[in-house]
Design an enzyme around this catalytic site. Structure first.
Site, PDB file in Angstrom:
ATOM      1  N   LYS A 175     -13.074 -10.551   1.849  1.00  0.00           N
ATOM      2  CA  LYS A 175     -13.947  -9.378   1.932  1.00  0.00           C
ATOM      3  C   LYS A 175     -14.968  -9.560   3.048  1.00  0.00           C
ATOM      4  O   LYS A 175     -15.229  -8.638   3.819  1.00  0.00           O
ATOM      5  CB  LYS A 175     -14.672  -9.138   0.600  1.00  0.00           C
ATOM      6  N   LYS A 202       3.576  -2.535   2.565  1.00  0.00           N
ATOM      7  CA  LYS A 202       3.195  -2.412   1.157  1.00  0.00           C
ATOM      8  C   LYS A 202       2.299  -1.172   0.999  1.00  0.00           C
ATOM      9  O   LYS A 202       1.400  -0.957   1.798  1.00  0.00           O
ATOM     10  CB  LYS A 202       2.407  -3.664   0.746  1.00  0.00           C
ATOM     11  N   LYS A 232      -4.086   1.628  -0.586  1.00  0.00           N
ATOM     12  CA  LYS A 232      -5.066   2.591  -0.068  1.00  0.00           C
ATOM     13  C   LYS A 232      -5.715   2.052   1.197  1.00  0.00           C
ATOM     14  O   LYS A 232      -6.138   2.806   2.047  1.00  0.00           O
ATOM     15  CB  LYS A 232      -6.093   2.989  -1.120  1.00  0.00           C
TER      16      LYS A 232
HETATM   17  P1  ADP Z   1      -4.582  -0.927  -3.379  1.00  0.00           P
HETATM   18  O1  ADP Z   1      -3.721  -1.958  -2.693  1.00  0.00           O
HETATM   19  O2  ADP Z   1      -4.121   0.448  -3.104  1.00  0.00           O
HETATM   20  O3  ADP Z   1      -6.061  -1.146  -3.093  1.00  0.00           O
HETATM   21  P2  ADP Z   1      -5.271  -2.058  -5.914  1.00  0.00           P
HETATM   22  O4  ADP Z   1      -5.551  -3.372  -5.255  1.00  0.00           O
HETATM   23  O5  ADP Z   1      -6.404  -1.263  -6.456  1.00  0.00           O
HETATM   24  O6  ADP Z   1      -4.383  -1.148  -4.929  1.00  0.00           O
HETATM   25  O7  ADP Z   1      -4.183  -2.326  -7.045  1.00  0.00           O
HETATM   26  C1  ADP Z   1      -4.283  -1.944  -8.390  1.00  0.00           C
HETATM   27  C2  ADP Z   1      -3.037  -2.432  -9.081  1.00  0.00           C
HETATM   28  O8  ADP Z   1      -1.850  -1.822  -8.532  1.00  0.00           O
HETATM   29  C3  ADP Z   1      -2.816  -3.952  -8.943  1.00  0.00           C
HETATM   30  O9  ADP Z   1      -2.332  -4.482 -10.163  1.00  0.00           O
HETATM   31  C4  ADP Z   1      -1.751  -4.075  -7.873  1.00  0.00           C
HETATM   32  O10 ADP Z   1      -0.962  -5.245  -8.028  1.00  0.00           O
HETATM   33  C5  ADP Z   1      -0.921  -2.808  -8.077  1.00  0.00           C
HETATM   34  N1  ADP Z   1      -0.352  -2.360  -6.790  1.00  0.00           N
HETATM   35  C6  ADP Z   1      -1.037  -1.804  -5.768  1.00  0.00           C
HETATM   36  N2  ADP Z   1      -0.219  -1.504  -4.733  1.00  0.00           N
HETATM   37  C7  ADP Z   1       1.026  -1.882  -5.100  1.00  0.00           C
HETATM   38  C8  ADP Z   1       2.328  -1.827  -4.454  1.00  0.00           C
HETATM   39  N3  ADP Z   1       2.472  -1.308  -3.232  1.00  0.00           N
HETATM   40  N4  ADP Z   1       3.379  -2.321  -5.120  1.00  0.00           N
HETATM   41  C9  ADP Z   1       3.226  -2.834  -6.381  1.00  0.00           C
HETATM   42  N5  ADP Z   1       2.050  -2.907  -7.040  1.00  0.00           N
HETATM   43  C10 ADP Z   1       0.945  -2.437  -6.420  1.00  0.00           C
END
Ligand code: ADP
Ligand code: TRP
Length: 320
Positions: free
Chosen positions: A110, A189, A192
């Site tokens: 971060k 992947k 957001k």
């Molecule tokens: P982002 O990557 O969009 O910020 P988060 O980190 O908030 O998403 O992830 C929230 C949950 O969703 C976590 O448990 C994460 O492992 C899952 N997750 C997020 N993106 C993916 C993806 N592309 N494929 C599988 N699981 C995902």
């Protein structure tokens, strides 16, 4: 068996969240005592605007409920409704080595991304440990990126127990290996942070537009296409039946089937797949008082649980 996990209220839920996390959490409801919370204290470490935080919390609550979280089988609550977690976090912090926090990848990442190195960010793993230990969780489903935080929670619990007796439950992480990484519309992947998401609850026109922008190679209509390197096919796999998938595979290999056709099929399946969740979400949106009330009720349940553990901890460390 008590299963607990937390999610930060940030951004708009996308299908990567659904297939990577939400679906498993909903399935776990049949397997044990479930605790699920919205980590709004944690979200403060990256300075959201107050109104954004409030609306993100509500948005997340609506989305997870719509996707199948059942407030009668899962204690679904807002982290900040149980301020006791801050007290446990403080107590844990008094024997958390600074070096352990300095080695936390998420903190370093971060800060490398330009977030200010505030103390909340630095002690983030201690608050997260308190979340887990306060509710005596046995199993914590998380993504790979949270593995180190779970190790810290275990470390702190063992340290505490060594000194004060067998009070804290030692948690285990659950990191599902087989959960595919859902690709985003650009093939990386879905996340957001990469601006490549397919939101679960977009309106029809917006969703169609997103699907039409999934990146493909530039093969012409009549050319045969390789399903195994095609993003549209990878996404279709998540929502199609085996027969439908096989059908798309054959059409792509045969040629005379354009990416536009494949995208249209993907859009239709996705739209139908999330239809019941959209309906449910609309109902909930018209009933925000019900949602606020269930968070409050569940928060009270969580708070009762928290009080039991915190009493023992206070006693053990000499605050009683
Ligand atoms: P982002 O990557 O969009 O910020 P988060 O980190 O908030 O998403 O992830 C929230 C949950 O969703 C976590 O448990 C994460 O492992 C899952 N997750 C997020 N993106 C993916 C993806 N592309 N494929 C599988 N699981 C995902
Ligand atoms: N740190 C987690 C994340 O960013 C969210 C979280 C906070 C959490 N407290 C937790 C996850 C306790 C599991 C258990 O994804």
């Amino acid at each position: 068996m008590r299963i607990l996990t937390g999610i930060q209220p940030s951004g708009i839920p996308h299908i990567g969240n659904y297939f990577g996390a939400i679906r498993q959490t909903v399935e776990m409801q049949n397997k044990g005592e479930n605790f699920l919370f919205i980590a709004d204290y944690h979200a403060l470490t990256t300075y959201p605007k107050a109104e954004d935080l409030r609306s993100n919390v509500m948005n997340l609550a609506l989305s997870w409920l719509a996707c199948g979280v059942d407030p009668d089988r899962t204690v679904f609550f807002r982290q900040s409704d149980i301020p006791e977690v801050c007290e446990l976090s403080w107590i844990l912090s008094t024997f958390s080595p600074v070096g352990l926090m300095e080695r936390a990848h998420s903190y370093k990442d971060k800060v490398a991304k330009g977030f200010e190195a505030n103390c909340g960010l630095f002690t983030y793993p201690i608050l997260m440990s308190a979340d887990i230990l306060l509710y005596r969780a046995n199993l914590v489903p998380v993504g790979k990126d949270q593995k180190q935080h779970l190790e810290i929670a275990r470390d702190l619990a063992l340290k505490f127990n060594n000194r004060f007796g067998d009070i804290l439950t030692i948690p285990e992480e659950m990191i599902p290996e087989e959960v595919a990484v859902v690709p985003g519309i650009d093939g990386q992947k879905m996340s957001k942070s990469y601006n490549n998401t397919i939101p679960i609850f977009d309106k029809e026109k917006a969703l169609r537009k997103v699907i039409m922008s999934v990146v493909t190679d530039s093969k012409g209509l009549e050319e045969p296409k390789d399903p195994d390197t095609c993003n549209v096919y990878a996404l279709y796999k998540l929502v199609a039946t085996p027969e439908e998938l096989q059908e798309m595979r054959e059409k792509m290999l045969a040629g005379n089937y354009g990416y536009g056709h494949a995208k249209q099929a993907l859009f239709e399946k996705l739209w139908a797949y999330f239809e019941p969740m959209r309906k449910r979400r609309e109902e909930l949106e018209n009933n925000l008082d019900y949602v606020r009330d269930l968070l409050k009720r569940n928060g009270e349940k969580a708070r009762n649980e928290a009080a039991i553990l915190l009493d023992k901890v206070r006693e053990a460390v000499g605050l009683r």
